[in-house]
Design a protein around this motif. Sequence first.
Motif, short mmCIF file in Angstrom:
data_model
loop_
_atom_site.label_atom_id
_atom_site.label_comp_id
_atom_site.label_asym_id
_atom_site.label_seq_id
_atom_site.Cartn_x
_atom_site.Cartn_y
_atom_site.Cartn_z
N ARG A 170 44.06 11.36 34.74
CA ARG A 170 42.78 11.65 35.19
C ARG A 170 41.98 10.47 34.82
N LEU A 171 41.85 9.59 33.66
CA LEU A 171 41.22 8.66 33.23
C LEU A 171 41.38 7.23 34.09
N LYS A 172 42.77 7.24 34.45
CA LYS A 172 43.38 6.16 35.25
C LYS A 172 43.15 6.32 36.60
N GLY A 173 42.64 7.51 37.27
CA GLY A 173 42.13 7.59 38.52
C GLY A 173 43.14 8.40 39.26
N ALA A 174 43.77 9.15 38.96
CA ALA A 174 44.76 10.30 39.63
C ALA A 174 44.26 11.04 40.52
N SER A 175 44.67 11.16 41.62
CA SER A 175 44.01 12.22 42.89
C SER A 175 43.83 13.67 42.71
N ARG A 176 44.97 13.75 41.70
CA ARG A 176 45.14 15.35 41.57
C ARG A 176 46.16 15.44 40.11
N LEU A 190 43.69 23.65 29.66
CA LEU A 190 44.26 22.49 30.59
C LEU A 190 43.22 22.28 31.68
N THR A 191 42.53 23.24 32.20
CA THR A 191 41.58 23.19 33.37
C THR A 191 40.27 22.95 32.66
N GLU A 192 39.93 23.86 31.78
CA GLU A 192 38.36 23.92 31.13
C GLU A 192 38.16 22.76 30.13
N GLU A 193 39.14 22.41 29.47
CA GLU A 193 38.86 21.36 28.34
C GLU A 193 39.58 19.90 28.59
N TYR A 194 40.65 19.97 29.15
CA TYR A 194 41.16 18.70 29.47
C TYR A 194 41.15 17.89 30.78
N GLY A 195 40.41 18.91 31.77
CA GLY A 195 40.42 18.40 32.87
C GLY A 195 41.13 18.36 34.17
N PHE A 196 42.44 19.14 33.67
CA PHE A 196 43.33 19.05 34.93
C PHE A 196 42.83 19.80 35.94
N ASP A 197 43.17 19.39 37.23
CA ASP A 197 42.54 20.06 38.54
C ASP A 197 43.11 21.35 38.67
N ALA A 198 44.38 21.60 38.24
CA ALA A 198 44.80 23.16 38.45
C ALA A 198 45.88 23.04 37.34
N ALA A 199 46.37 24.48 36.89
CA ALA A 199 47.48 24.63 36.07
C ALA A 199 47.92 25.96 36.26
N LEU A 211 53.93 25.57 41.73
CA LEU A 211 53.57 24.26 41.84
C LEU A 211 53.12 23.85 43.44
N ARG A 212 53.78 24.45 44.40
CA ARG A 212 53.28 24.13 45.64
C ARG A 212 51.83 24.83 46.00
N GLU A 213 51.53 25.94 45.33
CA GLU A 213 50.15 26.46 45.42
C GLU A 213 49.18 25.53 44.74
N ALA A 214 49.74 24.93 43.53
CA ALA A 214 48.73 24.03 42.89
C ALA A 214 48.73 22.70 43.07
N SER A 237 58.61 19.05 45.42
CA SER A 237 57.39 18.79 45.70
C SER A 237 57.11 17.32 45.73
N LEU A 238 57.88 16.42 45.15
CA LEU A 238 57.75 15.01 45.18
C LEU A 238 57.79 14.35 46.65
N ARG A 239 56.97 13.63 46.95
CA ARG A 239 56.68 12.73 48.05
C ARG A 239 57.70 11.44 47.85
N THR A 240 57.64 10.85 49.13
CA THR A 240 58.81 9.76 49.24
C THR A 240 58.45 8.98 48.32
N HIS A 241 59.43 8.13 47.79
CA HIS A 241 59.11 7.19 46.71
C HIS A 241 58.32 7.81 45.50
N GLY A 242 58.60 9.08 44.95
CA GLY A 242 58.03 9.88 43.92
C GLY A 242 58.86 9.22 42.76
N ARG A 243 58.42 9.37 41.52
CA ARG A 243 58.83 8.91 40.27
C ARG A 243 58.84 10.11 39.24
N VAL A 244 59.99 10.15 38.46
CA VAL A 244 59.86 10.82 37.36
C VAL A 244 60.28 10.46 36.08
N ALA A 245 59.47 10.59 35.18
CA ALA A 245 59.62 10.05 33.81
C ALA A 245 60.14 11.43 33.06
#
Length: 338
Positions: A170-176, A190-199, A211-214, A237-245
């Motif tokens: 979020r601090l680095k500019g994630a879209s969601r 997660l949503t109320e204190e940490y600022g996640f858009d959805a959980a 995950l599809r709903e969120a 749910s990953l889009r083309t060229h998605g990355r997994v750590a």
Amino acid sequence: MTLPATGREWHLTARPEGWPAPEDFALREAPVGAPGPGRILVRNLYLSVDPYMRGRMNDVKSYVPPYRLDEPMDGGAVGVVLASEAEGFAPGDHVLHGLGWREYATPEARHAVKVSADAAPLSACLGVLGMPGLTAYAGLLEVASFREGDAVFVSGAAGAVGSLVGQIARLKGASRVVGSAGSPEKVRLLTEEYGFDAAFDYHDGPVARRLREAAPEGIDVYFDNVGGEHLEAAIGSLRTHGRVAVCGMISQYNATEPPAAPRNLTLVIGKRLRIQGMLVNDHSALRPRFTEEVSGWLRSGELKYRETVVEGIENAVDAFLGMLRGRNVGKMIVSLDG
């Protein structure tokens, strides 16, 4: 100063099959001696219990040696120096070192790092400013090659690592930023204190559907702490060229049967996905930048963290087992500072 004659330490006494049990461990008295040349004697104040420790209880070849039976276990610890035979360390210094699971330790000074409580309490050196924090930072920014505008999904998002991954994104500019957790209380955190858009609570239906709903438009980055069904859902749910750590797969650590998922690995080809495992020790060069940036976020209040603190070395195994079952919020810490 009179040094203690003995101290307590936890030994692994049997290799668990499936879930560990209290009878696999023993708390034993051990002599405490003055440190030898190049060593320091430390009274531990805080001990870390972490998911990776479960793997070290198995007698298998891995990236770290297994724990030996009937010998003290080890792990991250913060303590105060009682005596020193090493240049640069003096009684009263606080240090971070790797000889946890015990009240007193005599690490080699070259394996200890001085720490202070200026940026955050000393226990934070085992969490947000320590190994879990660097894991989150390096895993998201270096391993997953996060870019501004990425949509990010984090599993185990209320834990020591996951909660920081989502906030850093979020601090680095994630879209969601989307997270999964194991209880309604954690979801609200997660949503109320940490600022996640959805959980979502992964107990509330198939992870893929939740995950599809969120994240109906898909995700670009998945930070995996859980594996299994979560990894399968993320691949879908990953889009083309998605990355997994892949940081951890806690859903499988105590399993006695092979996992049922993921069953959709063929999608890796068409989507041109990158799935990469990570070990935090490979990213030590990032530590100065990590420490500076995260300390700044803590001072400004932009980054928040939680700890679940269990008091007393006699309760360290209970803390470890509770962490494996998700009973912690944020970093699980054992406090000996009583």
